[in-house]
Motif scaffolding. Structure first.
Motif, PDB file in Angstrom:
ATOM      1  N   GLY A   1       0.885  -1.259   0.002  1.00 63.77           N
ATOM      2  CA  GLY A   1       0.186  -0.088  -0.112  1.00 63.77           C
ATOM      3  C   GLY A   1       0.958   1.324  -0.152  1.00 63.77           C
ATOM      4  N   THR A   2       0.233   2.350  -0.062  1.00 63.39           N
ATOM      5  CA  THR A   2       0.817   3.568  -0.041  1.00 63.39           C
ATOM      6  C   THR A   2       0.045   4.497   1.009  1.00 63.39           C
ATOM      7  OG1 THR A   2       1.062   3.315  -2.557  1.00 63.39           O
ATOM      8  CG2 THR A   2       1.393   5.728  -1.480  1.00 63.39           C
ATOM      9  N   TRP A   3       1.312   5.297   1.734  1.00 61.19           N
ATOM     10  CA  TRP A   3       0.779   6.038   2.832  1.00 61.19           C
ATOM     11  C   TRP A   3       1.081   7.382   2.457  1.00 61.19           C
ATOM     12  CZ3 TRP A   3       3.190   1.419   3.577  1.00 61.19           C
ATOM     13  CH2 TRP A   3       2.531   0.497   4.124  1.00 61.19           C
ATOM     14  N   TYR A   4       0.353   8.404   2.667  1.00 61.27           N
ATOM     15  CA  TYR A   4       0.476   9.765   2.439  1.00 61.27           C
ATOM     16  C   TYR A   4       0.386  10.548   3.622  1.00 61.27           C
ATOM     17  CZ  TYR A   4       0.012   8.372  -2.320  1.00 61.27           C
ATOM     18  OH  TYR A   4       0.378   7.740  -3.450  1.00 61.27           O
ATOM     19  N   GLY A   5       0.953  11.691   3.735  1.00 61.71           N
ATOM     20  CA  GLY A   5       0.786  12.522   5.074  1.00 61.71           C
ATOM     21  C   GLY A   5       0.995  12.366   6.141  1.00 61.71           C
ATOM     22  N   LEU A   6       1.828  11.385   6.455  1.00 63.24           N
ATOM     23  CA  LEU A   6       2.365  10.987   7.627  1.00 63.24           C
ATOM     24  C   LEU A   6       3.388  11.931   8.249  1.00 63.24           C
ATOM     25  CD1 LEU A   6       2.977   7.044   7.042  1.00 63.24           C
ATOM     26  CD2 LEU A   6       1.127   8.210   8.145  1.00 63.24           C
ATOM     27  N   PRO A   7       3.081  12.455   9.560  1.00 64.48           N
ATOM     28  CA  PRO A   7       3.968  13.531  10.250  1.00 64.48           C
ATOM     29  C   PRO A   7       5.302  13.008  10.254  1.00 64.48           C
ATOM     30  CG  PRO A   7       2.256  12.689  11.608  1.00 64.48           C
ATOM     31  CD  PRO A   7       1.989  12.062  10.321  1.00 64.48           C
ATOM     32  N   ALA A   8       6.384  13.857  10.118  1.00 70.91           N
ATOM     33  CA  ALA A   8       7.719  13.481  10.460  1.00 70.91           C
ATOM     34  C   ALA A   8       8.201  13.627  11.690  1.00 70.91           C
ATOM     35  CB  ALA A   8       8.540  14.196   9.341  1.00 70.91           C
ATOM     36  N   ALA A   9       7.315  14.420  12.646  1.00 70.07           N
ATOM     37  CA  ALA A   9       7.676  14.576  13.905  1.00 70.07           C
ATOM     38  C   ALA A   9       6.616  14.979  14.684  1.00 70.07           C
ATOM     39  CB  ALA A   9       8.737  15.711  14.215  1.00 70.07           C
ATOM     40  N   ASP A  10       6.681  14.852  16.227  1.00 69.82           N
ATOM     41  CA  ASP A  10       5.692  15.171  16.984  1.00 69.82           C
ATOM     42  C   ASP A  10       5.647  16.558  17.059  1.00 69.82           C
ATOM     43  OD1 ASP A  10       7.519  15.754  18.899  1.00 69.82           O
ATOM     44  OD2 ASP A  10       7.207  13.991  20.062  1.00 69.82           O
ATOM     45  N   SER A  11       4.751  17.254  18.010  1.00 63.76           N
ATOM     46  CA  SER A  11       4.512  18.520  18.220  1.00 63.76           C
ATOM     47  C   SER A  11       5.749  19.322  18.879  1.00 63.76           C
ATOM     48  CB  SER A  11       3.248  18.794  19.161  1.00 63.76           C
ATOM     49  OG  SER A  11       3.543  18.211  20.432  1.00 63.76           O
ATOM     50  N   LEU A  12       6.614  18.552  19.508  1.00 65.52           N
ATOM     51  CA  LEU A  12       8.010  18.919  20.168  1.00 65.52           C
ATOM     52  C   LEU A  12       9.225  18.927  19.315  1.00 65.52           C
ATOM     53  CD1 LEU A  12       7.638  17.478  23.880  1.00 65.52           C
ATOM     54  CD2 LEU A  12       7.020  19.910  22.939  1.00 65.52           C
ATOM     55  N   GLY A  13       8.726  18.411  17.870  1.00 63.92           N
ATOM     56  CA  GLY A  13       9.687  18.365  17.135  1.00 63.92           C
ATOM     57  C   GLY A  13      10.771  17.002  17.159  1.00 63.92           C
ATOM     58  N   THR A  39      13.452   6.712  -1.462  1.00 66.96           N
ATOM     59  CA  THR A  39      13.258   5.790  -2.609  1.00 66.96           C
ATOM     60  C   THR A  39      12.135   4.863  -2.675  1.00 66.96           C
ATOM     61  OG1 THR A  39      14.644   4.086  -1.731  1.00 66.96           O
ATOM     62  CG2 THR A  39      15.770   5.844  -3.050  1.00 66.96           C
ATOM     63  N   GLY A  40      11.307   4.725  -1.709  1.00 67.80           N
ATOM     64  CA  GLY A  40      10.300   3.874  -1.479  1.00 67.80           C
ATOM     65  C   GLY A  40      10.705   2.550  -0.565  1.00 67.80           C
ATOM     66  N   LEU A  41       9.677   1.876  -0.377  1.00 69.38           N
ATOM     67  CA  LEU A  41       9.982   0.514   0.490  1.00 69.38           C
ATOM     68  C   LEU A  41       9.513  -0.475  -0.591  1.00 69.38           C
ATOM     69  CD1 LEU A  41       8.594   1.690   3.860  1.00 69.38           C
ATOM     70  CD2 LEU A  41      10.929   1.360   3.273  1.00 69.38           C
ATOM     71  N   GLN A  42      10.281  -1.613  -0.369  1.00 72.39           N
ATOM     72  CA  GLN A  42       9.823  -2.880  -1.220  1.00 72.39           C
ATOM     73  C   GLN A  42       9.736  -3.979  -0.314  1.00 72.39           C
ATOM     74  OE1 GLN A  42      12.470  -3.644  -4.416  1.00 72.39           O
ATOM     75  NE2 GLN A  42      11.248  -5.633  -4.839  1.00 72.39           N
ATOM     76  N   VAL A  43       8.709  -4.728  -0.191  1.00 74.89           N
ATOM     77  CA  VAL A  43       8.409  -5.968   0.579  1.00 74.89           C
ATOM     78  C   VAL A  43       8.668  -7.012  -0.321  1.00 74.89           C
ATOM     79  CG1 VAL A  43       6.906  -7.423   2.141  1.00 74.89           C
ATOM     80  CG2 VAL A  43       6.819  -4.661   2.081  1.00 74.89           C
ATOM     81  N   THR A  44       9.359  -7.981   0.106  1.00 77.17           N
ATOM     82  CA  THR A  44       9.784  -9.317  -0.973  1.00 77.17           C
ATOM     83  C   THR A  44       9.795 -10.464   0.260  1.00 77.17           C
ATOM     84  OG1 THR A  44      11.496  -7.926  -1.941  1.00 77.17           O
ATOM     85  CG2 THR A  44      11.511 -10.557  -2.257  1.00 77.17           C
ATOM     86  N   ASN A  45       9.006 -11.405  -0.238  1.00 78.55           N
ATOM     87  CA  ASN A  45       8.862 -12.781   0.407  1.00 78.55           C
ATOM     88  C   ASN A  45       9.597 -13.822   0.063  1.00 78.55           C
ATOM     89  OD1 ASN A  45       6.799 -11.550   2.124  1.00 78.55           O
ATOM     90  ND2 ASN A  45       5.127 -12.225   0.560  1.00 78.55           N
ATOM     91  N   LYS A  46      10.409 -14.438   0.619  1.00 80.43           N
ATOM     92  CA  LYS A  46      11.555 -15.518   0.298  1.00 80.43           C
ATOM     93  C   LYS A  46      11.133 -16.602   1.075  1.00 80.43           C
ATOM     94  CE  LYS A  46      16.226 -16.184   0.530  1.00 80.43           C
ATOM     95  NZ  LYS A  46      17.606 -15.820   1.073  1.00 80.43           N
ATOM     96  N   LEU A  47      11.003 -17.582   0.235  1.00 78.48           N
ATOM     97  CA  LEU A  47      10.979 -19.121   0.825  1.00 78.48           C
ATOM     98  C   LEU A  47      12.319 -19.370   1.365  1.00 78.48           C
ATOM     99  CD1 LEU A  47       9.227 -21.584   0.816  1.00 78.48           C
ATOM    100  CD2 LEU A  47      10.563 -22.325  -1.067  1.00 78.48           C
TER     101      LEU A  47
END
Length: 186
Positions: A1-13, A39-47
């Protein structure tokens, strides 16, 4: 999935740390997350699996069999079901490797026996070897450790030695010459 608008820090920075984990991954797979925020995240499943080779040393009266001497062997599971067969090539026979994944964690018990020979003048070695494979797994690997026993004692390998046991008579005609005369022996 894709997530948008997630805050980088809390109210105290103070920066947030986000962790991505995949849920519902089958037991025999490892989920690996790579990449970064830019660059983005990639999830790979490996046997995740491991293999255990099983080899047999074959001898006749302590020596390697001749090329035309064929012997067969059976690998059975702990319920007595055949799970593999092997035929010698000279002094060596190999079963297909035993294959284990994380879903196989536990103890697996097998028995190795000799079946037949291509010649009826051999005494078949009636030894039985028990192969106990202990399978463990963690988030990174599956490990299978085999232990081979014969008559309850741990051994380093599987060896079957047949005895040559031919019976019968052989009559050879003999002729001997003495001072120019021919004598026939009866």
């Amino acid at each position: 999935g894709t997530w948008y608008g997630l805050p980088a820090a809390d109210s105290l920075g103070r920066p947030y740390t986000y962790v991505v984990r995949e849920s519902g991954v089958p037991d025999d797979y490892l989920s690996v997350v790579s990449g970064d925020q830019k660059t983005g995240l990639q999830v790979t499943n490996k046997l995740v699996f491991t293999e255990v080779p099983l080899e047999i040393t074959k001898t006749v009266d302590g020596e390697e069999p001749w090329e035309d001497e064929v012997f067969s062997f059976t690998l059975t599971d702990d319920a007595g079901n055949p799970v593999g067969t092997a035929v010698n090539d000279g002094g060596l026979a190999k079963f297909e490797d035993l294959f284990f994944t994380a879903a196989d964690v536990g103890t697996h018990v097998y028995t190795v026996t000799e079946n037949t020979s291509s010649k009826d003048y051999y005494d078949i070695d009636d030894s039985e070897y028990t192969v106990t494979v202990t399978v463990t797994a963690d988030s990174y690997a599956v490990t299978a450790v085999p232990e081979i026993t014969k008559d309850g004692a741990t051994v380093t390998g599987i060896t079957f030695d047949n005895a040559y046991n031919a019976e019968g008579k052989l009559v050879l005609p003999v002729t001997k010459t003495v001072n120019g005369k021919t004598l026939e022996l009866k």
